[in-house]
Motif scaffolding. Structure first.
Motif, PDB file in Angstrom:
ATOM      1  N   VAL A 140       0.703  -1.139  -0.039  1.00 20.85           N
ATOM      2  CA  VAL A 140       0.098   0.141   0.085  1.00 20.85           C
ATOM      3  C   VAL A 140       0.979   1.445   0.047  1.00 20.85           C
ATOM      4  O   VAL A 140       0.634   2.248  -0.613  1.00 20.85           O
ATOM      5  N   SER A 141       1.813   1.214   0.808  1.00 21.61           N
ATOM      6  CA  SER A 141       2.937   2.531   0.839  1.00 21.61           C
ATOM      7  C   SER A 141       3.418   2.699  -0.454  1.00 21.61           C
ATOM      8  O   SER A 141       3.322   3.864  -1.022  1.00 21.61           O
ATOM      9  N   ILE A 142       3.943   1.720  -1.326  1.00 20.17           N
ATOM     10  CA  ILE A 142       4.632   1.954  -2.511  1.00 20.17           C
ATOM     11  C   ILE A 142       3.567   2.389  -3.601  1.00 20.17           C
ATOM     12  O   ILE A 142       4.046   3.364  -4.361  1.00 20.17           O
ATOM     13  N   ILE A 162       2.045   8.024   6.932  1.00 19.53           N
ATOM     14  CA  ILE A 162       2.811   7.141   7.837  1.00 19.53           C
ATOM     15  C   ILE A 162       2.398   5.726   7.507  1.00 19.53           C
ATOM     16  O   ILE A 162       1.216   5.485   7.094  1.00 19.53           O
ATOM     17  N   GLY A 163       3.321   4.814   7.635  1.00 25.69           N
ATOM     18  CA  GLY A 163       3.172   3.640   7.095  1.00 25.69           C
ATOM     19  C   GLY A 163       3.255   2.289   8.453  1.00 25.69           C
ATOM     20  O   GLY A 163       3.835   2.762   9.406  1.00 25.69           O
ATOM     21  N   ILE A 164       2.858   1.227   8.049  1.00 26.69           N
ATOM     22  CA  ILE A 164       3.020   0.112   8.958  1.00 26.69           C
ATOM     23  C   ILE A 164       3.904  -0.604   8.491  1.00 26.69           C
ATOM     24  O   ILE A 164       3.871  -1.118   7.188  1.00 26.69           O
ATOM     25  N   ASP A 165       5.208  -1.025   8.932  1.00 22.62           N
ATOM     26  CA  ASP A 165       6.305  -1.556   8.313  1.00 22.62           C
ATOM     27  C   ASP A 165       7.207  -0.697   7.309  1.00 22.62           C
ATOM     28  O   ASP A 165       6.591   0.232   6.643  1.00 22.62           O
ATOM     29  N   GLU A 166       8.527  -0.785   7.281  1.00 20.57           N
ATOM     30  CA  GLU A 166       9.464   0.141   6.886  1.00 20.57           C
ATOM     31  C   GLU A 166       9.463  -0.237   5.379  1.00 20.57           C
ATOM     32  O   GLU A 166       9.351  -1.437   4.761  1.00 20.57           O
ATOM     33  N   VAL A 167       9.619   0.828   4.768  1.00 23.28           N
ATOM     34  CA  VAL A 167       9.787   0.751   3.185  1.00 23.28           C
ATOM     35  C   VAL A 167      11.185   1.203   2.883  1.00 23.28           C
ATOM     36  O   VAL A 167      11.450   2.401   3.152  1.00 23.28           O
ATOM     37  N   PRO A 168      12.175   0.535   2.297  1.00 22.83           N
ATOM     38  CA  PRO A 168      13.462   1.251   1.830  1.00 22.83           C
ATOM     39  C   PRO A 168      13.215   2.807   1.325  1.00 22.83           C
ATOM     40  O   PRO A 168      12.422   2.619   0.260  1.00 22.83           O
ATOM     41  N   ARG A 174      13.775   8.446  -1.734  1.00 19.69           N
ATOM     42  CA  ARG A 174      14.597   8.741  -0.804  1.00 19.69           C
ATOM     43  C   ARG A 174      13.851   9.708   0.400  1.00 19.69           C
ATOM     44  O   ARG A 174      14.740  10.190   1.413  1.00 19.69           O
ATOM     45  N   LEU A 175      12.633   9.670   0.087  1.00 18.18           N
ATOM     46  CA  LEU A 175      11.765  10.261   1.594  1.00 18.18           C
ATOM     47  C   LEU A 175      11.895   9.271   2.601  1.00 18.18           C
ATOM     48  O   LEU A 175      11.448   7.918   2.371  1.00 18.18           O
ATOM     49  N   LYS A 176      12.203   9.512   3.650  1.00 18.35           N
ATOM     50  CA  LYS A 176      12.126   8.548   4.806  1.00 18.35           C
ATOM     51  C   LYS A 176      10.817   8.801   5.372  1.00 18.35           C
ATOM     52  O   LYS A 176      10.375   9.614   5.881  1.00 18.35           O
ATOM     53  N   ILE A 177       9.825   7.553   5.276  1.00 19.81           N
ATOM     54  CA  ILE A 177       8.447   7.386   5.733  1.00 19.81           C
ATOM     55  C   ILE A 177       8.475   7.162   7.091  1.00 19.81           C
ATOM     56  O   ILE A 177       9.003   6.075   7.779  1.00 19.81           O
ATOM     57  N   THR A 178       7.758   7.969   7.779  1.00 23.19           N
ATOM     58  CA  THR A 178       7.352   7.712   9.280  1.00 23.19           C
ATOM     59  C   THR A 178       6.560   6.286   9.321  1.00 23.19           C
ATOM     60  O   THR A 178       5.745   6.416   8.525  1.00 23.19           O
ATOM     61  N   CYS A 179       6.971   5.590  10.250  1.00 26.52           N
ATOM     62  CA  CYS A 179       6.235   4.002  10.102  1.00 26.52           C
ATOM     63  C   CYS A 179       6.479   3.550  11.750  1.00 26.52           C
ATOM     64  O   CYS A 179       7.010   4.144  12.476  1.00 26.52           O
ATOM     65  N   SER A 213       6.020  -3.197  19.185  1.00 27.99           N
ATOM     66  CA  SER A 213       6.404  -2.411  17.984  1.00 27.99           C
ATOM     67  C   SER A 213       6.795  -0.829  18.497  1.00 27.99           C
ATOM     68  O   SER A 213       6.287  -0.443  19.601  1.00 27.99           O
ATOM     69  N   ARG A 214       7.459   0.012  17.599  1.00 28.83           N
ATOM     70  CA  ARG A 214       7.780   1.206  17.870  1.00 28.83           C
ATOM     71  C   ARG A 214       7.563   2.105  16.711  1.00 28.83           C
ATOM     72  O   ARG A 214       7.718   1.649  15.628  1.00 28.83           O
ATOM     73  N   LEU A 215       7.305   3.280  16.858  1.00 32.91           N
ATOM     74  CA  LEU A 215       7.323   4.275  15.976  1.00 32.91           C
ATOM     75  C   LEU A 215       8.593   4.967  15.576  1.00 32.91           C
ATOM     76  O   LEU A 215       9.310   5.395  16.570  1.00 32.91           O
ATOM     77  N   VAL A 216       8.813   5.017  14.240  1.00 34.76           N
ATOM     78  CA  VAL A 216      10.040   5.497  13.775  1.00 34.76           C
ATOM     79  C   VAL A 216       9.915   6.700  12.998  1.00 34.76           C
ATOM     80  O   VAL A 216       9.204   6.753  12.176  1.00 34.76           O
ATOM     81  N   GLU A 217      10.168   8.057  13.546  1.00 38.31           N
ATOM     82  CA  GLU A 217       9.875   9.240  12.715  1.00 38.31           C
ATOM     83  C   GLU A 217      10.771   9.428  11.807  1.00 38.31           C
ATOM     84  O   GLU A 217      11.944   9.236  11.714  1.00 38.31           O
ATOM     85  N   GLY A 218      10.018   9.893  10.468  1.00 38.78           N
ATOM     86  CA  GLY A 218      10.567  10.099   9.329  1.00 38.78           C
ATOM     87  C   GLY A 218      10.634  11.668   8.897  1.00 38.78           C
ATOM     88  O   GLY A 218      10.278  12.426   9.722  1.00 38.78           O
ATOM     89  N   ASP A 219      10.482  11.612   7.491  1.00 37.85           N
ATOM     90  CA  ASP A 219      10.255  13.071   7.021  1.00 37.85           C
ATOM     91  C   ASP A 219       8.804  12.954   6.270  1.00 37.85           C
ATOM     92  O   ASP A 219       8.830  14.163   5.489  1.00 37.85           O
ATOM     93  N   SER A 220       7.891  12.320   6.551  1.00 34.01           N
ATOM     94  CA  SER A 220       6.617  12.431   5.750  1.00 34.01           C
ATOM     95  C   SER A 220       5.345  12.870   6.295  1.00 34.01           C
ATOM     96  O   SER A 220       4.334  12.782   5.891  1.00 34.01           O
ATOM     97  N   VAL A 221       5.499  13.430   7.862  1.00 31.86           N
ATOM     98  CA  VAL A 221       4.441  13.816   8.449  1.00 31.86           C
ATOM     99  C   VAL A 221       4.838  15.270   8.740  1.00 31.86           C
ATOM    100  O   VAL A 221       6.057  15.577   9.298  1.00 31.86           O
ATOM    101  N   ARG A 222       3.947  16.244   8.835  1.00 32.95           N
ATOM    102  CA  ARG A 222       4.079  17.667   9.154  1.00 32.95           C
ATOM    103  C   ARG A 222       2.937  18.208  10.159  1.00 32.95           C
ATOM    104  O   ARG A 222       1.929  17.552   9.868  1.00 32.95           O
ATOM    105  N   LYS A 223       3.035  18.924  10.823  1.00 29.94           N
ATOM    106  CA  LYS A 223       1.992  19.742  11.758  1.00 29.94           C
ATOM    107  C   LYS A 223       0.855  20.327  10.729  1.00 29.94           C
ATOM    108  O   LYS A 223       1.443  21.044   9.934  1.00 29.94           O
TER     109      LYS A 223
END
Length: 226
Positions: A140-142, A162-168, A174-179, A213-223
């Protein structure tokens, strides 16, 4: 079930990720120690699962803290236990946080990457962007990322993801998805240890072991108010 009950078999690890509860019926004939991986389909056996419900509640609350009020959950059309638990977590957190259910729908986007891409390109022609999307798995993410790229929709400037499971990140420009990070490797090690323990010393008390599981913050969420 003859192979499972063969004399040389010490125990059975049932990889049940895509099983439904009714699929477990034949395995009731297994007389060897058995541990279930990725499902809770049998109260008569130990099981090892990820905390999909609590994890999805955590990432939904994270989006709400970031000011998101219109959150759409993009679901895979294939039914599996893990997906069901993720949807329960999403609906539960929307209810607990007092958001309008109509503003936070579950969209069944497709069975694979191409399905999701096609579905979302058509959907977005007639529907406005939400504040954020939650993406149920890597397919779904891709698929969503491809659709957004085709439509020149910028992340996170126009919509948060925001995704469930990481995507390279090489698959996401090169956008790091918060997941939500789910530790599949260590959970597999736990289920093996549990099976070995059951072979050596069977227990009448059956455990449901849930890996955090744990939340890993990336660059794909903004206020949303920025």
């Amino acid at each position: 079930m003859a192979a499972c009950n063969a004399p040389e078999v010490a125990g059975v690890l049932l990889y049940a990720t895509e099983m439904r509860e009714e699929d477990f019926a034949p395995f009731r004939a297994v007389r060897k120690p058995l541990v279930v991986y990725d499902h809770v389909c049998s109260p008569r056996h130990h099981c090892v699962v990820a905390d999909n419900e609590d994890g999805t509640m955590e990432l939904t609350r994270y989006l709400i803290r970031m000011g998101c009020r219109r959150i759409e959950y993009l679901a895979h059309k294939h039914y599996i236990y893990n997906f069901e638990q993720r949807r329960i977590g999403f609906i539960g957190s929307i209810h607990l946080m007092g958001l309008e259910r109509e503003a936070c729908p579950i969209l069944y986007a497709g069975y694979g990457i191409s399905d999701v891409e096609s579905y979302m390109k058509e959907w977005l022609k007639e529907h406005p962007l939400p504040d954020a999307y939650i993406m149920e798995n890597y397919q779904v993410s891709i698929g969503l990322m491809r659709a957004l790229r085709e439509l020149n929709i910028k992340v996170p400037e126009q919509v948060s993801l925001i995704g469930i499971d990481e995507v390279p990140d090489y698959m996401t420009d090169r956008l790091k998805i918060t997941c939500l990070h789910i530790d599949h490797t260590n959970r597999a090690q736990v289920v093996i240890r549990q099976l070995v323990q059951e072979i050596r010393d069977p227990s009448h008390i059956k455990l449901k072991i849930v890996s955090r599981s744990r939340l890993v913050e990336g660059d794909s969420v903004r206020k949303c108010n920025e």
